[in-house]
Design a protein around this motif. Structure first.
Motif, PDB file in Angstrom:
ATOM      1  N   CYS A 296       1.747   6.867  -6.838  1.00 51.79           N
ATOM      2  CA  CYS A 296       0.704   7.829  -7.212  1.00 51.79           C
ATOM      3  C   CYS A 296       1.141   9.257  -6.908  1.00 51.79           C
ATOM      4  N   THR A 297       1.815   9.447  -5.788  1.00 47.42           N
ATOM      5  CA  THR A 297       2.295  10.780  -5.413  1.00 47.42           C
ATOM      6  C   THR A 297       3.337  11.274  -6.409  1.00 47.42           C
TER       7      THR A 297
ATOM      8  N   LEU B 199       0.829  -1.207   0.000  1.00 51.34           N
ATOM      9  CA  LEU B 199       0.000   0.000   0.000  1.00 51.34           C
ATOM     10  C   LEU B 199       0.865   1.260   0.000  1.00 51.34           C
ATOM     11  N   ALA B 200       1.904   1.273   0.810  1.00 51.25           N
ATOM     12  CA  ALA B 200       2.808   2.430   0.852  1.00 51.25           C
ATOM     13  C   ALA B 200       3.506   2.624  -0.491  1.00 51.25           C
TER      14      ALA B 200
ATOM     15  N   ARG C  46       2.307   1.778  -3.481  1.00 49.56           N
ATOM     16  CA  ARG C  46       1.327   2.330  -4.428  1.00 49.56           C
ATOM     17  C   ARG C  46       1.061   3.807  -4.166  1.00 49.56           C
ATOM     18  N   ILE C  47       0.977   4.188  -2.909  1.00 51.48           N
ATOM     19  CA  ILE C  47       0.760   5.601  -2.572  1.00 51.48           C
ATOM     20  C   ILE C  47       1.934   6.446  -3.038  1.00 51.48           C
ATOM     21  N   GLU C  48       3.147   5.946  -2.842  1.00 50.86           N
ATOM     22  CA  GLU C  48       4.332   6.682  -3.286  1.00 50.86           C
ATOM     23  C   GLU C  48       4.353   6.826  -4.806  1.00 50.86           C
TER      24      GLU C  48
ATOM     25  N   TYR D  30       1.563  12.194  -9.647  1.00 55.92           N
ATOM     26  CA  TYR D  30       0.830  13.445  -9.457  1.00 55.92           C
ATOM     27  C   TYR D  30       1.788  14.637  -9.513  1.00 55.92           C
TER      28      TYR D  30
END
Length: 84
Positions: free
Chosen positions: A20-21, A13-14, A16-18, A24
């Motif tokens: 996406c960030t 999860l971390a 994937r968040i990284e 972005y």
């Protein structure tokens, strides 16, 4: 075993968040760059060409250039803001 499973889930999860960030941030930078190019290379010279044509056709006086420039810029900003 359960803590290893939870650790793997949180790590994924971390990650994937990284990702996406980072995507972005890259898109925001690209958009800012394109907006800069639009204003510097298309909008400004386009307004100058129209004003030069109006001056040459004696439709406006040289003292009115600043006013017309502001009116055109504000109108374009309003339209761009309105259609976002």
């Amino acid at each position: 075993a359960a803590s290893g499973f939870a650790e793997g889930i949180w790590h994924g999860l971390a990650s994937r968040i990284e990702q996406c960030t980072l995507r972005y941030s890259a898109l925001i930078s690209l958009r800012s760059f394109i907006n800069f190019l639009y204003k510097q290379d298309f909008l400004g010279p386009g307004i100058e060409l129209v004003l030069a044509w109006l001056l040459e056709a004696r439709q406006i006086m040289s003292s009115d250039i600043w006013v017309y420039t502001r009116v055109v810029e504000d109108a374009i900003d309003l339209l761009l803001t309105r259609f976002r």
